[in-house]
Design a protein around this motif. Structure first.
Motif, short mmCIF file in Angstrom:
data_model
loop_
_atom_site.label_atom_id
_atom_site.label_comp_id
_atom_site.label_asym_id
_atom_site.label_seq_id
_atom_site.Cartn_x
_atom_site.Cartn_y
_atom_site.Cartn_z
N MET A 1 43.48 40.78 41.08
CA MET A 1 43.11 40.86 42.49
C MET A 1 42.25 39.64 42.81
SD MET A 1 42.82 42.53 45.43
CE MET A 1 43.33 44.18 45.02
N THR A 2 42.70 38.84 43.77
CA THR A 2 41.93 37.66 44.17
C THR A 2 40.98 38.03 45.29
OG1 THR A 2 43.77 36.23 43.56
CG2 THR A 2 42.09 35.29 45.01
N TYR A 3 39.70 37.79 45.06
CA TYR A 3 38.67 38.09 46.03
C TYR A 3 38.39 36.87 46.91
CZ TYR A 3 36.95 42.81 45.54
OH TYR A 3 36.81 44.17 45.63
N LEU B 1 43.88 51.25 39.04
CA LEU B 1 44.01 51.39 37.60
C LEU B 1 44.70 50.17 36.97
CD1 LEU B 1 43.65 53.32 35.18
CD2 LEU B 1 45.93 54.19 35.68
N TYR B 2 45.64 49.58 37.69
CA TYR B 2 46.41 48.45 37.16
C TYR B 2 45.77 47.11 37.45
CZ TYR B 2 49.67 52.29 37.08
OH TYR B 2 50.25 53.51 36.87
N LEU B 3 45.04 47.02 38.54
CA LEU B 3 44.41 45.76 38.94
C LEU B 3 43.02 45.70 38.32
CD1 LEU B 3 45.52 45.87 42.66
CD2 LEU B 3 46.36 44.29 40.93
N ASP B 4 42.99 45.35 37.04
CA ASP B 4 41.72 45.39 36.30
C ASP B 4 41.00 44.04 36.24
OD1 ASP B 4 43.37 44.04 34.55
OD2 ASP B 4 42.89 45.29 32.83
N SER C 1 30.80 46.34 38.06
CA SER C 1 30.26 47.67 38.34
C SER C 1 31.08 48.40 39.40
CB SER C 1 28.79 47.58 38.76
OG SER C 1 28.66 47.01 40.03
N SER C 2 31.85 47.65 40.18
CA SER C 2 32.72 48.28 41.18
C SER C 2 34.06 48.72 40.60
CB SER C 2 32.94 47.35 42.37
OG SER C 2 33.84 46.32 42.05
N GLY C 3 34.30 48.40 39.31
CA GLY C 3 35.51 48.90 38.67
C GLY C 3 36.40 47.89 37.99
N PHE C 4 36.16 46.60 38.21
CA PHE C 4 37.00 45.61 37.52
C PHE C 4 36.54 45.48 36.07
CE2 PHE C 4 37.56 44.24 41.94
CZ PHE C 4 38.94 44.16 41.97
#
Length: 140
Positions: A60-62, A16-19, A85-88
């Protein structure tokens, strides 16, 4: 926060916080020597620090996208769409050496090139400029 620091339980709790997803782009051509490739990765790391450190609780670093190719914009665009689409909610692409002139990555919310920013605001103004752009993104 880096993707590798996340567990299934902590992801469920922190999602929820890592948008905002950060995609590092190294822009290697394959012609670099090992030393040059290492230097490119170090420049990218230093550039990413301008976002990862001050905004740690929200980004969030991918895994990095390392090699430039003729389909780079399409690949980064597709990746940005899939990450959303995965939530970010937001996707930011950052590159120290990559060039995005004339490149359209419509699905990314922000594309930052250190080499372009050096020309625009100078080395000393980059960290402040990048911070302002991230904050502006979140106000939308």
């Amino acid at each position: 926060m880096k993707f590798s620091e996340m567990t299934q339980d902590s992801w469920a709790e922190l999602q929820l916080y890592l948008d905002t997803c950060l995609i590092p782009y190294t822009a290697l051509s394959g012609e670099q020597s090992p030393v040059e490739a290492t230097e490119a990765l170090e420049r990218l790391r230093d550039f990413l620090d301008m976002v990862e450190i001050p905004f740690k609780g929200r980004i969030m670093t991918y895994p990095a996208f390392h090699y430039a190719n003729s389909e780079m914009s399409m690949t980064l665009n597709s990746l940005s769409t899939q990450l959303k689409s995965s939530g970010f909610k937001y996707v930011v692409i950052m590159s120290s050496d990559g060039q995005f002139d004339g490149v359209e990555i419509a699905s990314a919310d922000l594309v930052l090139s250190r080499s372009a920013l050096t020309r625009e605001v100078g080395d000393e103004g980059i960290a402040r400029f990048v911070g302002e752009k991230i904050r502006e993104l979140w106000k939308k």
